[in-house]
Design a protein around this motif. Sequence first.
Motif, PDB file in Angstrom:
ATOM      1  N   VAL A  37      18.056 -24.342  13.489  1.00  0.00           N
ATOM      2  CA  VAL A  37      18.615 -25.695  13.450  1.00  0.00           C
ATOM      3  C   VAL A  37      20.067 -25.708  12.974  1.00  0.00           C
ATOM      4  O   VAL A  37      20.674 -26.766  12.883  1.00  0.00           O
ATOM      5  CB  VAL A  37      17.768 -26.665  12.584  1.00  0.00           C
ATOM      6  N   ILE A  38      20.629 -24.536  12.684  1.00  0.00           N
ATOM      7  CA  ILE A  38      22.023 -24.462  12.256  1.00  0.00           C
ATOM      8  C   ILE A  38      22.926 -24.469  13.485  1.00  0.00           C
ATOM      9  O   ILE A  38      22.786 -23.650  14.384  1.00  0.00           O
ATOM     10  CB  ILE A  38      22.262 -23.217  11.380  1.00  0.00           C
ATOM     11  N   HIS A  39      23.826 -25.423  13.520  1.00  0.00           N
ATOM     12  CA  HIS A  39      24.731 -25.640  14.646  1.00  0.00           C
ATOM     13  C   HIS A  39      25.816 -24.558  14.675  1.00  0.00           C
ATOM     14  O   HIS A  39      26.180 -23.999  13.637  1.00  0.00           O
ATOM     15  CB  HIS A  39      25.369 -27.024  14.490  1.00  0.00           C
ATOM     16  N   ASP A  40      26.344 -24.274  15.844  1.00  0.00           N
ATOM     17  CA  ASP A  40      27.400 -23.269  16.013  1.00  0.00           C
ATOM     18  C   ASP A  40      28.663 -23.581  15.201  1.00  0.00           C
ATOM     19  O   ASP A  40      29.426 -22.682  14.874  1.00  0.00           O
ATOM     20  CB  ASP A  40      27.788 -23.129  17.484  1.00  0.00           C
ATOM     21  N   ASP A  41      28.898 -24.863  14.871  1.00  0.00           N
ATOM     22  CA  ASP A  41      30.087 -25.264  14.121  1.00  0.00           C
ATOM     23  C   ASP A  41      29.934 -25.087  12.608  1.00  0.00           C
ATOM     24  O   ASP A  41      30.854 -25.385  11.854  1.00  0.00           O
ATOM     25  CB  ASP A  41      30.433 -26.724  14.414  1.00  0.00           C
ATOM     26  N   SER A  42      28.787 -24.620  12.138  1.00  0.00           N
ATOM     27  CA  SER A  42      28.539 -24.496  10.706  1.00  0.00           C
ATOM     28  C   SER A  42      29.428 -23.440  10.064  1.00  0.00           C
ATOM     29  O   SER A  42      29.665 -22.371  10.630  1.00  0.00           O
ATOM     30  CB  SER A  42      27.066 -24.137  10.461  1.00  0.00           C
ATOM     31  N   GLU A  43      29.938 -23.749   8.861  1.00  0.00           N
ATOM     32  CA  GLU A  43      30.690 -22.773   8.077  1.00  0.00           C
ATOM     33  C   GLU A  43      29.739 -21.844   7.325  1.00  0.00           C
ATOM     34  O   GLU A  43      30.117 -20.754   6.926  1.00  0.00           O
ATOM     35  CB  GLU A  43      31.585 -23.492   7.064  1.00  0.00           C
TER      36      GLU A  43
END
Length: 69
Positions: A38-44
């Motif tokens: 569920v972690i989006h590609d834009d996550s830091e």
Amino acid sequence: MSDKLPFRIPDATAIRSTDEALLIEFGGGDQLWVPKSVIHDDSEVFDDEKNHEGDLVVFEWWAEKNGFM
């Protein structure tokens, strides 16, 4: 609502990692296991080593289900 809309959660730190999830500590001290799926590609924040602090970006449906919205 699209299943893939991003939702940004600031001040997140990855404490531990498994093959399937990250244990995240949020700014208030609460901790929660977050599935990597569920972690989006834009996550830091996406691992517990180099990229372990910053904004956690997850899918909106997951954020709503877990009380972030």
